[in-house]
Write an enzyme that holds these catalytic residues in place. Structure first.
Site, PDB file in Angstrom:
ATOM      1  N   GLN A 121       7.799   6.096 -11.247  1.00  0.00           N
ATOM      2  CA  GLN A 121       7.525   5.425 -10.041  1.00  0.00           C
ATOM      3  C   GLN A 121       6.789   4.341 -10.247  1.00  0.00           C
ATOM      4  OE1 GLN A 121       4.920   7.239  -7.097  1.00  0.00           O
ATOM      5  NE2 GLN A 121       6.358   6.939  -5.516  1.00  0.00           N
ATOM      6  N   GLY A 122       7.035   2.939 -10.032  1.00  0.00           N
ATOM      7  CA  GLY A 122       6.214   1.905 -10.332  1.00  0.00           C
ATOM      8  C   GLY A 122       5.764   1.425  -9.069  1.00  0.00           C
ATOM      9  N   SER A 124       2.229   1.601  -7.536  1.00  0.00           N
ATOM     10  CA  SER A 124       1.127   1.218  -7.197  1.00  0.00           C
ATOM     11  C   SER A 124       0.527   0.216  -8.351  1.00  0.00           C
ATOM     12  CB  SER A 124      -0.097   2.431  -7.638  1.00  0.00           C
ATOM     13  OG  SER A 124       0.128   3.603  -6.706  1.00  0.00           O
ATOM     14  N   GLU A 239       8.654  12.281  -1.116  1.00  0.00           N
ATOM     15  CA  GLU A 239       7.575  12.643  -2.036  1.00  0.00           C
ATOM     16  C   GLU A 239       6.405  13.446  -1.331  1.00  0.00           C
ATOM     17  OE1 GLU A 239       5.573   9.131  -3.943  1.00  0.00           O
ATOM     18  OE2 GLU A 239       4.334  10.198  -5.007  1.00  0.00           O
TER      19      GLU A 239
HETATM   20  C1  LIG Z   1      -2.219  12.077 -10.500  1.00  0.00           C
HETATM   21  C2  LIG Z   1      -1.666  10.806 -10.063  1.00  0.00           C
HETATM   22  C3  LIG Z   1      -0.551  10.587 -10.407  1.00  0.00           C
HETATM   23  C4  LIG Z   1      -0.154   9.263  -9.732  1.00  0.00           C
HETATM   24  N1  LIG Z   1       1.181   8.763 -10.049  1.00  0.00           N
HETATM   25  C5  LIG Z   1       1.759   7.812  -9.542  1.00  0.00           C
HETATM   26  C6  LIG Z   1       2.789   7.101  -9.901  1.00  0.00           C
HETATM   27  O1  LIG Z   1       3.604   7.694 -10.677  1.00  0.00           O
HETATM   28  N2  LIG Z   1       3.261   5.907  -9.653  1.00  0.00           N
HETATM   29  C7  LIG Z   1       2.541   5.369  -8.490  1.00  0.00           C
HETATM   30  O2  LIG Z   1       2.996   4.339  -8.050  1.00  0.00           O
HETATM   31  N3  LIG Z   1       1.367   5.578  -8.299  1.00  0.00           N
HETATM   32  C8  LIG Z   1       0.924   6.967  -8.565  1.00  0.00           C
HETATM   33  N4  LIG Z   1      -0.184   7.264  -8.472  1.00  0.00           N
HETATM   34  C9  LIG Z   1      -1.538   6.367  -7.553  1.00  0.00           C
HETATM   35  C10 LIG Z   1      -1.636   6.867  -6.231  1.00  0.00           C
HETATM   36  O3  LIG Z   1      -0.609   6.718  -5.636  1.00  0.00           O
HETATM   37  C11 LIG Z   1      -2.750   5.829  -5.782  1.00  0.00           C
HETATM   38  O4  LIG Z   1      -3.705   6.245  -6.433  1.00  0.00           O
HETATM   39  C12 LIG Z   1      -3.128   6.247  -4.190  1.00  0.00           C
HETATM   40  O5  LIG Z   1      -2.364   5.550  -3.486  1.00  0.00           O
HETATM   41  C13 LIG Z   1      -4.402   5.542  -4.000  1.00  0.00           C
HETATM   42  O6  LIG Z   1      -4.610   4.423  -4.226  1.00  0.00           O
HETATM   43  P1  LIG Z   1      -5.912   3.658  -5.291  1.00  0.00           P
HETATM   44  O7  LIG Z   1      -6.034   4.777  -6.522  1.00  0.00           O
HETATM   45  O8  LIG Z   1      -5.671   2.102  -5.575  1.00  0.00           O
HETATM   46  O9  LIG Z   1      -7.001   3.963  -4.352  1.00  0.00           O
HETATM   47  P2  LIG Z   1      -7.569   2.938  -3.395  1.00  0.00           P
HETATM   48  O10 LIG Z   1      -6.480   2.487  -2.385  1.00  0.00           O
HETATM   49  O11 LIG Z   1      -8.369   1.793  -3.829  1.00  0.00           O
HETATM   50  O12 LIG Z   1      -8.695   3.762  -2.306  1.00  0.00           O
HETATM   51  C14 LIG Z   1     -10.000   4.243  -2.853  1.00  0.00           C
HETATM   52  C15 LIG Z   1     -10.505   4.835  -1.611  1.00  0.00           C
HETATM   53  O13 LIG Z   1     -10.802   4.268  -0.289  1.00  0.00           O
HETATM   54  C16 LIG Z   1      -9.972   5.073   0.622  1.00  0.00           C
HETATM   55  N5  LIG Z   1      -9.336   3.863   1.594  1.00  0.00           N
HETATM   56  C17 LIG Z   1      -8.494   3.091   1.211  1.00  0.00           C
HETATM   57  N6  LIG Z   1      -7.929   2.292   2.159  1.00  0.00           N
HETATM   58  C18 LIG Z   1      -8.342   3.290   3.204  1.00  0.00           C
HETATM   59  C19 LIG Z   1      -8.324   3.083   4.575  1.00  0.00           C
HETATM   60  N7  LIG Z   1      -7.435   2.203   5.298  1.00  0.00           N
HETATM   61  N8  LIG Z   1      -9.064   3.907   5.422  1.00  0.00           N
HETATM   62  C20 LIG Z   1      -9.605   4.733   5.013  1.00  0.00           C
HETATM   63  N9  LIG Z   1      -9.776   4.948   3.649  1.00  0.00           N
HETATM   64  C21 LIG Z   1      -9.154   4.144   2.635  1.00  0.00           C
HETATM   65  C22 LIG Z   1      -8.963   5.844  -0.306  1.00  0.00           C
HETATM   66  O14 LIG Z   1      -8.614   7.296   0.786  1.00  0.00           O
HETATM   67  C23 LIG Z   1      -9.778   6.444  -1.469  1.00  0.00           C
HETATM   68  O15 LIG Z   1     -10.549   7.373  -1.222  1.00  0.00           O
HETATM   69  C24 LIG Z   1      -0.781   8.339  -8.976  1.00  0.00           C
HETATM   70  C25 LIG Z   1      -2.045   8.923  -8.655  1.00  0.00           C
HETATM   71  C26 LIG Z   1      -2.642  10.032  -9.386  1.00  0.00           C
HETATM   72  C27 LIG Z   1      -3.891  10.529  -8.986  1.00  0.00           C
END
Ligand SMILES: Cc1cc2nc3c(=O)[nH]c(=O)nc-3n(C[C@H](O)[C@H](O)[C@H](O)COP(=O)(O)OP(=O)(O)OC[C@H]3O[C@@H](n4cnc5c(N)ncnc54)[C@H](O)[C@@H]3O)c2cc1C
Length: 377
Positions: A121-122, A124, A239
């Site tokens: 899944q691409g 993020s 998902e």
């Molecule tokens: C094990 C694992 C597997 C994954 N696999 C995939 C994958 O296969 N493909 C893919 O595309 N992605 C994948 N992801 C990514 C995942 O979807 C993202 O990590 C997730 O959506 C959070 O985005 P971020 O890491 O950029 O955090 P950020 O969005 O930067 O968030 C940082 C912090 O700020 C908080 N925050 C952000 N916005 C708000 C808001 N509006 N209100 C309140 N709090 C907020 C968040 O809750 C978090 O605590 C994976 C992640 C993990 C941990």
């Protein structure tokens, strides 16, 4: 809502149980959790075994009730986890089944069901996680192709994937939710670089993916150009709503093992521990009931899980962390051993409140779309 098995369901359950009793002892030993090519081969091999026995399409070809029985019985019997098949079987495949053309369904679904192709899944990007619609990976039309440049991050199984469900920006001038397109990108296309990322548990289960003018045929677009946000909501509903439900049964199994372990060495006499285990038992039973409710609701809305999946995802991810924290207390010093499956699962449980949308984001969805509260952002 009647949650008991119909006569047909009961027959399916009995047949499956009997088949699992014969099939599981013939499986090869599980590969090391760090050997991804071997894990791919093992996971696809199990999917092929299911397919040959007529259970290959249970994740989206069968009724939701049959699907839950399948998850319950396979977990109880200790059958292999879906593993590298997670994206293909549990959200890319169901999205293509719901949104793809007849030709796309014909091209991509059978190899997933036969255990021949792995998807990743691409979605993020470094600056587009919670705010997924801010994604910047760009795609522009050149004849019959899209040309894609940008980068993705946290792409699980990218190293061993054949296909990627990819979100790209096709109209940079449109409001951010309206300029996105959902593409199926072949992972062997020229211009793709995969750089593995190592997790806390030491395994490289996800990666950064860099895209440098990668050509993806226009025919690989699922949904209309710039309508990708709507298709994305379908993917995320699978998902969050259904992809993790089998794990609830696994957690209930681990809970039973924990109680046995505690009984074996006197820790069972601790009333605080017994209370924790009892509360967790109630939590996982409630989550299973919630799943059954979500699934029967989905039956009335054409099979698509709704936003109630966010309620499940929110509570399940936290309950899973509490389960493995309790496991660490029961294990004591042994919980420092990284090779102990409970220790690995404890480390990976930390990611559950982040992956597939963080708990904060699930709370926003519950607040706005279920409780009808005003938008917080
Ligand atoms: C094990 C694992 C597997 C994954 N696999 C995939 C994958 O296969 N493909 C893919 O595309 N992605 C994948 N992801 C990514 C995942 O979807 C993202 O990590 C997730 O959506 C959070 O985005 P971020 O890491 O950029 O955090 P950020 O969005 O930067 O968030 C940082 C912090 O700020 C908080 N925050 C952000 N916005 C708000 C808001 N509006 N209100 C309140 N709090 C907020 C968040 O809750 C978090 O605590 C994976 C992640 C993990 C941990």
């Amino acid at each position: 809502m009647d949650l008991s098995d119909s006569a047909e369901d009961a027959e399916f359950r009995a047949r499956l149980r009997e088949w699992l009793g014969k099939a599981l002892p013939t499986l090869p030993p599980q590969p090391s959790p760090d050997d991804w090519p071997a894990r791919r081969a093992y996971d696809l091999g199990w999917q092929r075994t299911l397919y040959d026995a007529g259970y290959g399409d249970v994740h989206w070809g069968a009724s939701p009730t049959v699907r839950l029985i399948f998850l319950e019985e396979t977990e109880k019997a200790g059958a292999p986890y879906v593993g590298a098949g997670f994206v293909g079987l549990l959200h890319a495949g169901p999205t293509i089944a719901a949104e793809g053309t007849a030709g796309q369904r014909e091209r991509w679904l059978p190899p997933i069901l036969r255990g021949e192709e792995v998807w990743c899944q691409g979605f993020s990007e470094p600056d587009a996680g919670s705010d997924l619609a801010a994604l910047r990976t760009r795609a522009w039309r050149d004849g019959d192709d899209y040309v894609v440049s940008g980068s993705k991050i946290w792409t699980s199984h990218a190293e061993v994937a054949d296909w990627c469900e990819l979100l790209v920006r096709t109209d940079p001038d449109a409001p951010k939710h309206r300029g996105i397109t959902w593409l199926a990108m072949p992972m062997d296309a020229p211009g793709i670089t995969v750089r593995p990322l190592r997790t806390l548990a030491g395994s490289a289960e996800f990666a950064e993916v860099f895209l440098d003018e990668v050509r993806v045929p226009v025919g690989n677009r699922v949904g209309e150009e710039n309508d990708g946000w709507r298709v994305t909501m379908v993917t995320l509903s699978f998902e969050r709503g259904t992809a993790f439900v089998g794990e609830v049964v696994a957690c209930r199994r681990v809970l039973g093992e924990l109680a046995r372990e505690a009984r074996s060495d006197g820790r069972w006499d601790d009333p605080a521990l017994r209370r924790r285990l009892g509360r967790l038992n109630a939590e996982f039973r409630a989550l299973w009931r919630l799943t059954q409710w979500n699934v029967s609701e989905a039956q009335t809305t054409g099979g698509l899980p709704g936003v109630a999946g966010s309620v499940f995802k929110l509570r399940y991810s936290q309950a899973r962390q509490e389960l493995y924290d309790t496991a660490a207390d029961v294990l004591g010093d042994a919980s420092l051993d990284l090779d102990h499956p409970w220790t690995r699962d404890r480390l990976s449980s930390l990611s559950y409140t982040i992956a597939a949308g963080t708990s904060q984001i699930q709370r926003d969805i519950v607040a706005e779309r279920i409780l009808g509260l005003p938008k917080g952002r």
